[in-house]
Design a protein around this motif. Structure first.
Motif, PDB file in Angstrom:
ATOM      1  N   ILE A 198      28.027  72.078  14.211  1.00  0.00           N
ATOM      2  CA  ILE A 198      28.752  70.858  13.873  1.00  0.00           C
ATOM      3  C   ILE A 198      30.154  71.244  13.412  1.00  0.00           C
ATOM      4  O   ILE A 198      30.316  72.130  12.575  1.00  0.00           O
ATOM      5  N   CYS A 199      31.173  70.583  13.969  1.00  0.00           N
ATOM      6  CA  CYS A 199      32.562  70.922  13.626  1.00  0.00           C
ATOM      7  C   CYS A 199      33.277  69.728  13.014  1.00  0.00           C
ATOM      8  O   CYS A 199      33.066  68.583  13.420  1.00  0.00           O
ATOM      9  N   SER A 200      34.127  70.023  12.038  1.00  0.00           N
ATOM     10  CA  SER A 200      35.025  69.020  11.486  1.00  0.00           C
ATOM     11  C   SER A 200      36.194  68.820  12.444  1.00  0.00           C
ATOM     12  O   SER A 200      36.485  69.674  13.281  1.00  0.00           O
ATOM     13  N   SER A 202      44.992  69.950  12.939  1.00  0.00           N
ATOM     14  CA  SER A 202      44.411  68.702  13.435  1.00  0.00           C
ATOM     15  C   SER A 202      43.885  67.857  12.290  1.00  0.00           C
ATOM     16  O   SER A 202      43.535  68.376  11.219  1.00  0.00           O
ATOM     17  N   VAL A 203      43.828  66.548  12.546  1.00  0.00           N
ATOM     18  CA  VAL A 203      43.251  65.585  11.615  1.00  0.00           C
ATOM     19  C   VAL A 203      42.328  64.668  12.414  1.00  0.00           C
ATOM     20  O   VAL A 203      42.170  64.810  13.624  1.00  0.00           O
ATOM     21  N   ASN A 204      41.733  63.700  11.734  1.00  0.00           N
ATOM     22  CA  ASN A 204      40.757  62.831  12.371  1.00  0.00           C
ATOM     23  C   ASN A 204      41.385  61.912  13.419  1.00  0.00           C
ATOM     24  O   ASN A 204      42.521  61.451  13.277  1.00  0.00           O
ATOM     25  N   SER A 205      40.622  61.633  14.449  1.00  0.00           N
ATOM     26  CA  SER A 205      41.040  60.672  15.479  1.00  0.00           C
ATOM     27  C   SER A 205      39.797  60.240  16.247  1.00  0.00           C
ATOM     28  O   SER A 205      38.834  61.004  16.372  1.00  0.00           O
ATOM     29  N   GLY A 236      39.896  64.642  17.872  1.00  0.00           N
ATOM     30  CA  GLY A 236      40.854  64.989  16.827  1.00  0.00           C
ATOM     31  C   GLY A 236      42.283  64.813  17.305  1.00  0.00           C
ATOM     32  O   GLY A 236      42.574  64.896  18.495  1.00  0.00           O
ATOM     33  N   LYS A 237      43.173  64.564  16.363  1.00  0.00           N
ATOM     34  CA  LYS A 237      44.605  64.515  16.651  1.00  0.00           C
ATOM     35  C   LYS A 237      45.157  65.908  16.398  1.00  0.00           C
ATOM     36  O   LYS A 237      45.285  66.345  15.254  1.00  0.00           O
ATOM     37  N   LEU A 264      33.790  64.349  11.348  1.00  0.00           N
ATOM     38  CA  LEU A 264      33.122  65.231  12.296  1.00  0.00           C
ATOM     39  C   LEU A 264      33.602  65.003  13.725  1.00  0.00           C
ATOM     40  O   LEU A 264      33.901  63.881  14.120  1.00  0.00           O
ATOM     41  N   GLU A 265      33.678  66.094  14.474  1.00  0.00           N
ATOM     42  CA  GLU A 265      34.117  66.026  15.867  1.00  0.00           C
ATOM     43  C   GLU A 265      33.109  65.246  16.709  1.00  0.00           C
ATOM     44  O   GLU A 265      31.908  65.406  16.542  1.00  0.00           O
TER      45      GLU A 265
END
Length: 288
Positions: A2-4, A26-29, A60-61, A287-288
């Motif tokens: 599991i990846c962030s 990268s940040v959330n997207s 992710g962004k 989470l990705e």
């Protein structure tokens, strides 16, 4: 694993003519979104870099910065490109004639002009393999940071899952007895309210209401969804969207549990479950 979606890595490579640097963060997207900041001389590398990153990332962004800082070797004598300098001077004069308010070129801008040092010019086209090798190194570190954070997030989610299971285990055995007490009280109130109504009529009303407040099915579905959350976490991969969907299903069951609650034990359990679900949802957004 599991990846962030949050990660960072930077790599540098010292070359004969300067230092190459590649930075990833990268940040959330909701989707996979790239943003490149690439030095103009290395612009041709944007597409290969995009393909490389897309082969390893799912969501992710992601921001990718690629730069080259030229260096002068010790004892090396720099020589200006006189022809280019004269051409710039002529062009600057033409611009000021047409646009008197235009600001003149600074010394720094002139010195950084491509080709200004003549034979010191760097063959950036030949740097392609070096850039890709550097990008692979950075990407390895980048994915490793995302995996480490993802592991921590997954552990936090499992803790909440275990807490929800404990709530269900604790409340489930007490529900039949509590509901029996409640239905007895309801029967007495109906007898007082309906007066001469037959016992069959009262029993029928009590049975209908007992069916409405039966939460065994909701508790069973909650357990099934929690099993699926753990299965998805163990399977790994890009599972953020799947887990987010499961949070919606868990929340739906908790809401139904609260709406059907006729006893304090179930109402309190529903509130605690919704709190834990919201805590999991916040982590799953990363989470990705």
């Amino acid at each position: 694993m599991i990846c962030s979606m949050t990660g960072y890595a930077v790599k540098t490579r010292d070359l004969e003519r300067g230092t190459l640097q590649l930075e990833l963060k990268s940040v959330n997207s909701r989707y996979l979104d790239f943003h490149f900041r690439v030095a103009e001389d290395l612009r041709s590398m944007e597409l290969p870099l995009r393909e490389l990153l897309a082969s390893r990332l799912s969501r992710g962004k992601v921001e990718c910065r690629l730069s080259f800082n030229a260096a002068v070797a010790r004892g090396e004598q720099l020589t200006l490109n006189d022809e280019l300098l004269a051409a710039l001077r002529g062009l600057a004069d033409q611009v000021r004639t047409a646009m008197p308010e235009a600001a003149p070129l600074s010394v720094n801008e002139v010195l950084r002009w491509p080709g200004m040092f003549g034979d010191q010019e760097i063959d950036f086209a030949a740097l392609g393999p070096v850039v890709l090798a550097l990008a692979r190194e950075a990407l390895d570190d980048f994915t490793a940071t995302r995996a480490r954070e993802g592991e921590k997030l997954a552990a936090m989610i499992v803790d909440r899952v275990n807490a929800m299971r404990a709530i269900v285990r604790d409340v489930a055995p007490r529900i039949p007895e509590a509901q029996a007490v409640f239905t007895d009280k309801l029967r007495q109130r109906l007898q007082e309210a309906l007066g001469n109504a037959s016992d069959d009529r009262i029993l029928q009303e009590v049975a209908v209401f007992a069916t409405r407040i039966d939460v065994a099915e909701e508790l069973s579905r909650l357990t099934a969804h929690l099993d699926e959350v753990e299965r998805v976490l163990k399977a790994g991969g890009a599972s953020g969207k799947r887990l987010d969907f499961l949070m919606q299903e868990l929340n739906r069951e908790a809401n139904t549990l609260a709406s059907k609650s006729a006893i304090t034990e179930v109402s309190q359990a529903a509130m605690e479950l919704k709190l834990l679900i919201e805590q999991m949802r916040e982590q799953i957004q990363n989470l990705e």
